[in-house]
Design a protein around this motif. Structure first.
Motif, PDB file in Angstrom:
ATOM      1  N   GLN A  94       0.691  -1.172   0.058  1.00  0.00           N
ATOM      2  CA  GLN A  94       0.195   0.241  -0.420  1.00  0.00           C
ATOM      3  C   GLN A  94       0.420   1.506  -0.120  1.00  0.00           C
ATOM      4  O   GLN A  94       0.390   2.043  -1.103  1.00  0.00           O
ATOM      5  N   TYR A  95       1.799   1.391   1.053  1.00  0.00           N
ATOM      6  CA  TYR A  95       1.654   2.528   1.182  1.00  0.00           C
ATOM      7  C   TYR A  95       3.827   2.990   0.113  1.00  0.00           C
ATOM      8  O   TYR A  95       3.803   4.126  -0.473  1.00  0.00           O
ATOM      9  N   VAL A  96       3.982   1.951  -0.579  1.00  0.00           N
ATOM     10  CA  VAL A  96       4.945   2.132  -1.398  1.00  0.00           C
ATOM     11  C   VAL A  96       4.183   2.476  -3.149  1.00  0.00           C
ATOM     12  O   VAL A  96       4.345   2.234  -4.254  1.00  0.00           O
ATOM     13  N   GLY A  97       2.951   2.176  -2.983  1.00  0.00           N
ATOM     14  CA  GLY A  97       1.829   2.490  -4.427  1.00  0.00           C
ATOM     15  C   GLY A  97       1.801   1.654  -5.025  1.00  0.00           C
ATOM     16  O   GLY A  97       1.384   0.826  -6.124  1.00  0.00           O
ATOM     17  N   TRP A  98       1.359  -0.380  -4.562  1.00  0.00           N
ATOM     18  CA  TRP A  98       1.301  -1.320  -5.043  1.00  0.00           C
ATOM     19  C   TRP A  98      -0.322  -1.878  -4.647  1.00  0.00           C
ATOM     20  O   TRP A  98      -0.548  -3.378  -4.470  1.00  0.00           O
ATOM     21  N   CYS A 571      -7.179  -7.523  -2.906  1.00  0.00           N
ATOM     22  CA  CYS A 571      -6.461  -6.237  -3.298  1.00  0.00           C
ATOM     23  C   CYS A 571      -5.430  -6.092  -2.348  1.00  0.00           C
ATOM     24  O   CYS A 571      -5.991  -6.247  -1.427  1.00  0.00           O
ATOM     25  N   GLU A 572      -4.519  -5.638  -2.050  1.00  0.00           N
ATOM     26  CA  GLU A 572      -2.618  -5.574  -1.202  1.00  0.00           C
ATOM     27  C   GLU A 572      -3.835  -3.989  -0.958  1.00  0.00           C
ATOM     28  O   GLU A 572      -3.797  -4.041   0.532  1.00  0.00           O
ATOM     29  N   ARG A 573      -4.735  -3.253  -1.483  1.00  0.00           N
ATOM     30  CA  ARG A 573      -5.415  -1.815  -0.808  1.00  0.00           C
ATOM     31  C   ARG A 573      -6.320  -2.127   0.372  1.00  0.00           C
ATOM     32  O   ARG A 573      -7.223  -3.076  -0.099  1.00  0.00           O
ATOM     33  N   ASP A 574      -6.021  -2.518   1.616  1.00  0.00           N
ATOM     34  CA  ASP A 574      -6.903  -2.691   2.611  1.00  0.00           C
ATOM     35  C   ASP A 574      -8.427  -1.616   2.451  1.00  0.00           C
ATOM     36  O   ASP A 574      -8.311  -0.507   2.312  1.00  0.00           O
ATOM     37  N   PRO A 575      -9.468  -1.858   1.852  1.00  0.00           N
ATOM     38  CA  PRO A 575     -10.234  -0.951   2.042  1.00  0.00           C
ATOM     39  C   PRO A 575     -11.255  -0.543   3.095  1.00  0.00           C
ATOM     40  O   PRO A 575     -11.825   0.420   2.781  1.00  0.00           O
TER      41      PRO A 575
END
Length: 637
Positions: A94-98, A571-575
């Motif tokens: 999330q932090y690195v843009g993936w 996805c890796e981004r936590d909703p």
């Protein structure tokens, strides 16, 4: 440091070996890597010792650092299944843009543990513990994160560059795709990404290929590069001109290292680069003098010490009359010629005198960045180093010009603090206020990425005579109305699919299904329906009759378990982390401290809404937009 008894465990044929640390993961040592990432990991683990009675699969390697005296360390590899995790989303992605990457089925942790971690906690909690010599993690699609490196200063027996060399060999050998890291390394209170950025235009990790990945607080790569160049190119000449006369420490530091350097130090970048280089060349216990009392009297000099002393006094008196202004070399020379007729003597003294102490004065010399002319200025240092009116420098001043590694770091810390971070106590002009602003941009750039896939992407085009390669990705359709749901923004990276020369299109579909189900947690029921960019009428047609070796193929299919609301969970981004919309331009979580509005629940950086880091987040917080809307509400009767 961990000292391992290497005489035991010969039960497994391959796994009783001790491997050389400095060669581990090189081609053929212990195995010749040649397949996709997961296959390379499995090939490597065949040479490892399987650790038993643990909650997760774990393997270990015994690595010899050096033979005399004997020193061995352990490398642990832990397989972490995604299915067992309470929170499957990866904050590092999330932090690195993936954040749009699909969640993988497994993670592989590679850990060089600290001795204390094993002694105090055993092997079961290695993933959770901090302070390891090295901790890196890979997702099963080959993307990874270097979580920590701790070298000699943190108690390790391995230097930081040794650890990074080891990590780099692992990434190359396993054929990782991309690896990120969060550069928060410090030394003596200084952020090294700022110091190295000014000295070398890049992070310390750049020597292993790590480049700008993502900035916090809306910092872009262009902003980062411009900030580095702005500070690096700042002329020392202008800095000294904008410092109040009440402070002499910074000009003295400039002069000290200019005296030591064989090259002219023109900019702040020149100075920091030279100081770091000098520190690396100085043994801890030795020092060198930046000034000698005989500096102006060479053994083969054709002028006597008395004549040199007289010429020096004349030049100093001429500079006194300029009222401590910068004047050109020619002006000083012309003023001195009224008393000293020997121009050769004057040229010799002017050349030798720059950036040296004479009595109560420091004779500063600098190249004007605009006119490109040498200029001189006299600095009264009697308040800093009181000494006698003598051409020969006093012992007290001379001692101040002895350089050790410790002194270099002290000087650098002083410049770091009072030029880069907080120049207010010494700056006499607003001219240099841009420096800490540019420094803030550099400090806000922490995430760096190495693209290993560039090194070997699409290079295995022919494979062997009987096995050929294609590169495939998938486009997943919603199981509802059939519209494409997993669009290009969420397409997985291309995977290398190895096929026999006579493989059919149907066999290609089966192999793609197997490969992507094996890698990704959300694609367990994925079924291939068609190949997007192949013109085929029958699944029995030969693959390499309708496409070429090494081609990129997009395969379409559907997943019976996928629903419209599942994409965010896949996805890796936590909703559940909340929506971000900050005034700095950030629209995604970048790992910095944030505060949520109690009405609209939009997240913003605490720094951007002026909540200091040393203060707690208020119990009730309203963003400006909601606050203004409340103010505009009609008052109740």
């Amino acid at each position: 440091m961990l000292n391992v008894d290497v005489n035991g465990n010969n039960k497994r044929k391959r796994c009783g070996r001790v491997f050389r640390f400095k060669n581990f993961a090189e081609p053929g040592y212990p195995v010749m890597f040649g397949g996709p990432f997961r296959e390379n990991v499995n090939s490597l683990l065949e040479y490892a010792n399987l650790e038993t009675h643990l909650s997760m699969p774990m393997w270990s390697f015994q690595l010899e650092v050096h033979h005399h005296p004997p020193l061995h360390i352990l490398l642990f590899v832990i397989e972490e299944p995604t299915q067992a995790l309470l929170n499957r989303h990866c904050k590092h992605c999330q932090y690195v843009g993936w954040g749009n990457h699909l969640i993988c089925n497994k993670k592989y942790h590679f850990v060089l543990p600290s001795k204390e971690a094993l002694v105090n906690n055993g092997k079961s909690k290695l993933i959770e513990l901090q302070g390891h010599m090295m901790h890196g993690v890979f997702h099963s699609n080959g993307f990874g994160h270097l979580l920590c490196v701790n070298g000699l200063e943190m108690g390790s027996n391995l230097a930081g560059n040794q650890i990074m060399d080891f990590w780099n060999r692992l990434c190359k050998g396993l054929q990782a795709r991309k690896v990120s890291l969060n550069d928060i390394s410090q030394k003596k209170g200084m952020e090294l990404r700022l110091v190295n950025g000014i000295a070398y235009s890049e992070s310390w990790f750049s020597r292993w290929g790590y480049k700008f990945g993502r900035g916090s607080y809306g910092v872009t790569q262009s902003m980062y590069q411009k900030a580095i160049e702005a500070i690096r190119s700042m002329p020392l000449y202008l800095i000294t001109h904008h410092i109040t006369n009440s402070n002499h420490a910074i000009p003295l530091i400039f002069s000290k290292y200019q005296t030591l350097s064989d090259q002219t130090l023109v900019t702040l970048g020149d100075l920091f680069s030279y100081m770091l280089d000098l520190k690396s060349r100085l043994p801890p216990e030795t020092c060198i003098a930046s000034y000698s009392t005989t500096a102006l009297v060479e053994t083969n000099c054709r002028w006597s010490p008395k004549r040199i002393e007289m010429a020096t006094r004349v030049i100093v008196e001429a500079l006194k009359k300029t009222e401590f202004r910068w004047v050109s070399r020619q002006e000083v020379r012309d003023a001195a010629r009224a008393y000293i007729g020997d121009t050769g003597l004057l040229d010799f003294v002017l050349k030798s005198l720059g950036n040296h102490v004479v009595g109560n004065y420091l004779v500063r010399r600098s190249l004007n960045p605009v006119t490109k002319v040498l200029e001189y200025c006299l600095e009264d240092i009697s308040k800093v180093y009181p000494c006698n009116e003598s051409v020969v420098m006093s012992n007290k001043v001379k001692d101040k010009y002895k350089i050790t590694r410790t002194q270099v770091m002290k000087d650098m810390l002083f410049l770091y603090k009072y030029i880069l971070i907080d120049p207010k106590p010494i700056m006499g002009s607003e001219f240099l206020s841009a420096i800490p602003l540019a420094a803030r941009i550099i400090l806000d750039t922490k995430y760096f990425i190495r693209d290993y896939w560039e090194d070997f992407s699409l290079q295995v085009e022919v494979g062997s005579e009987e096995k050929l390669n294609l590169y495939c990705t998938i486009l997943v359709r919603n199981d509802g109305d059939g519209d494409v749901y997993l669009n290009k923004a969420f397409m997985p990276p291309y995977e290398c699919v190895i096929l026999k020369r006579n493989s059919t299109v149907n066999e290609l579909k089966v192999e793609v299904e197997r490969r992507f189900r094996e890698i990704y947690w959300g694609l367990k029921s994925f079924v291939v329906e068609s190949v997007q960019n192949l013109s085929v009428n029958d699944g029995t047609e030969m693959v390499f009759g309708v496409t070429k070796v090494g081609e990129k193929i997009v395969v379409e299919g559907r997943d019976s378990n996928m629903r419209e609301n599942m994409i965010e969970q896949m996805c890796e981004r936590d909703p559940n982390s909340g929506a971000v919309d900050c005034s700095c331009g950030t629209i995604e979580d970048d790992g910095e401290r944030m505060v949520s509005c109690d009405i609209c629940e939009i997240l913003q950086h605490t720094r951007c809404v002026r909540i200091p880091n040393d203060e707690e987040i208020p119990h009730i917080f309203l963003c400006k937009k909601c606050e203004q809307e409340i103010v505009l509400l009609p008052s109740l009767p």
